[in-house]
Write an enzyme that holds these catalytic residues in place. Structure first.
Site, short mmCIF file in Angstrom:
data_model
loop_
_atom_site.label_atom_id
_atom_site.label_comp_id
_atom_site.label_asym_id
_atom_site.label_seq_id
_atom_site.Cartn_x
_atom_site.Cartn_y
_atom_site.Cartn_z
N ALA A 19 10.57 30.07 6.81
CA ALA A 19 10.05 31.08 5.87
C ALA A 19 10.29 30.60 4.45
CB ALA A 19 10.76 32.41 6.10
N LYS A 20 9.27 30.72 3.63
CA LYS A 20 9.43 30.39 2.21
C LYS A 20 9.79 31.70 1.51
CE LYS A 20 7.00 28.01 -1.56
NZ LYS A 20 7.97 27.00 -1.95
N THR A 21 11.06 32.03 1.56
CA THR A 21 11.54 33.28 0.98
C THR A 21 12.32 32.99 -0.30
OG1 THR A 21 13.13 35.07 1.27
CG2 THR A 21 13.48 33.15 2.60
N TYR A 36 15.90 30.14 -2.15
CA TYR A 36 15.95 29.40 -3.41
C TYR A 36 17.25 29.61 -4.18
CZ TYR A 36 11.57 27.55 -2.21
OH TYR A 36 10.60 26.85 -1.53
N SER A 63 5.74 33.64 6.77
CA SER A 63 7.00 34.01 6.12
C SER A 63 7.17 35.54 6.15
CB SER A 63 7.01 33.54 4.66
OG SER A 63 6.85 32.14 4.59
#
Ligand SMILES: Cc1ncc(COP(=O)(O)O)c(C=O)c1O
Length: 325
Positions: free
Chosen positions: A158-160, A164, A64
């Site tokens: 990507a866990k950005t 969220y 990420s």
């Protein structure tokens, strides 16, 4: 899940008191969502406290950061050690783990490069995300009116934090309308995932899950469930799926670090299958929980034990395959 406000947090190389783990309001991340993070769990097993798939989580964190051109001064090994140090400092037996790499305080503007890349690790004690009952009885969900991000907009691999914002819209809509969760479609109208979970469907004993190209996070639990399912002899297909597959599935369930394996009992008030946890879901739940609870050998090497002297001696033979890492 309110915080107790006690314990230690790792920030840029030091363990600080929870109350002192502060950043400036002018930090880039506060204004522009410029953070990448992970959510992992440490479980209390009969052989000691063990993090589930920690290496895979930390690798995804690095992926990420790379996608967002974040040059962290902390490498994967250092951040992994930071996770273990934080759990030990807080003397957790079981906890949720939140490493985060973020753009800090220097100047404000869309260009993030002048700002430092900082890192922190938080841990806290946390139970079942959708409630303990949900694991057995299942949850009622809706198809969200919000779509996941279109390709080449917000990268879903990507866990950005930025992603969220979309998840919050999906979750809030579901809550306001009386559902536990929302399932979002991708920008083409195909099934994607929940606000914070990957999704699986079962029809005629074949297990289906949307592919990464359907705007899903490459979930660590998703990968684990695919592995367990194939080992149990199920056929698993990653397939682009139309919305109506949700309504004609025999079984449906969410997977994720928070949700673990949670059955879905209805979608848009249409009952899924028999309206309760189905046999395939149950088999996969057992396969998953047996490993994370340490009741079956960790044959895939998914557990990282936290404290010295762990894993403790196995009860009985045939469990010697667990390796402390
Ligand atoms: C949007 C989204 N999809 C899927 C997942 C499941 O991923 P994992 O199993 O790695 O927790 C999560 C949880 O992090 C999530 O936030």
């Amino acid at each position: 899940m309110s915080f107790t406000g006690t314990g230690k947090i790792w920030m840029n190389g030091s363990l600080v008191d929870w109350a002192d783990a502060k950043i400036h309001i002018a930090s880039h991340v506060v204004h522009y969502g410029s953070a990448v993070f992970e959510g992992a769990r440490c479980y209390e097993t009969p052989r000691g406290s063990a993090c589930f798939q920690l290496d895979a989580h930390m690798r995804r964190l690095m992926d990420s950061a790379r996608i967002y051109r974040m040059d962290s001064s902390f490498d994967q090994a250092t951040l992994t050690a930071a996770v273990l140090d934080t759990i030990r400092a807080n003397e957790h037996k079981a906890c949720y783990i939140r490493p985060i790499v973020y753009r800090g305080y220097h100047a404000l503007g869309v260009n993030p490069f002048p700002c430092p890349v900082d890192a922190a690790v938080l841990t806290w004690e946390w139970g079942a995300y959708l409630g303990p009952e949900a694991l057995e009885k299942g949850v009622d969900v809706q198809v969200s009116s919000w779509s996941r991000a279109a390709p080449n907009t917000f990268p879903t691999l990507a866990k950005t934090s930025a992603n969220y914002a979309n998840s919050q819209l999906i979750k809030m809509e579901a809550v306001v309308q009386g559902y536990s969760e929302g399932i979002a479609l991708d920008s083409f109208g195909y099934i994607s995932e929940g606000s914070g979970q990957n999704l699986f469907l079962v029809r005629d004993e074949v297990i289906y899950t949307p592919p990464l190209s359907s705007a899903v996070l490459p979930g660590i639990t998703r990968n684990s469930i695919v592995t367990i399912a194939r080992d149990l002899g199920f056929q698993v297909k990653e397939e682009v799926m139309p919305r109506e597959m949700l309504y004609i599935a025999d079984e449906a369930f969410f997977v994720g670090t928070a949700a673990e394996v949670t059955p879905i009992r209805s979608v848009d008030k249409i009952v899924v299958g028999a309206g309760r946890r189905g046999p395939v879901t149950e088999a996969l739940q057992s396969g998953f929980f047996d490993i994370i609870n340490g009741e079956k050998p960790d044959r895939y090497g998914w557990l990282t034990y936290v404290y010295p002297g762990e894993p403790r001696q196995a009860v009985g033979a045939g469990q010697a395959s667990q390796v402390a890492r």
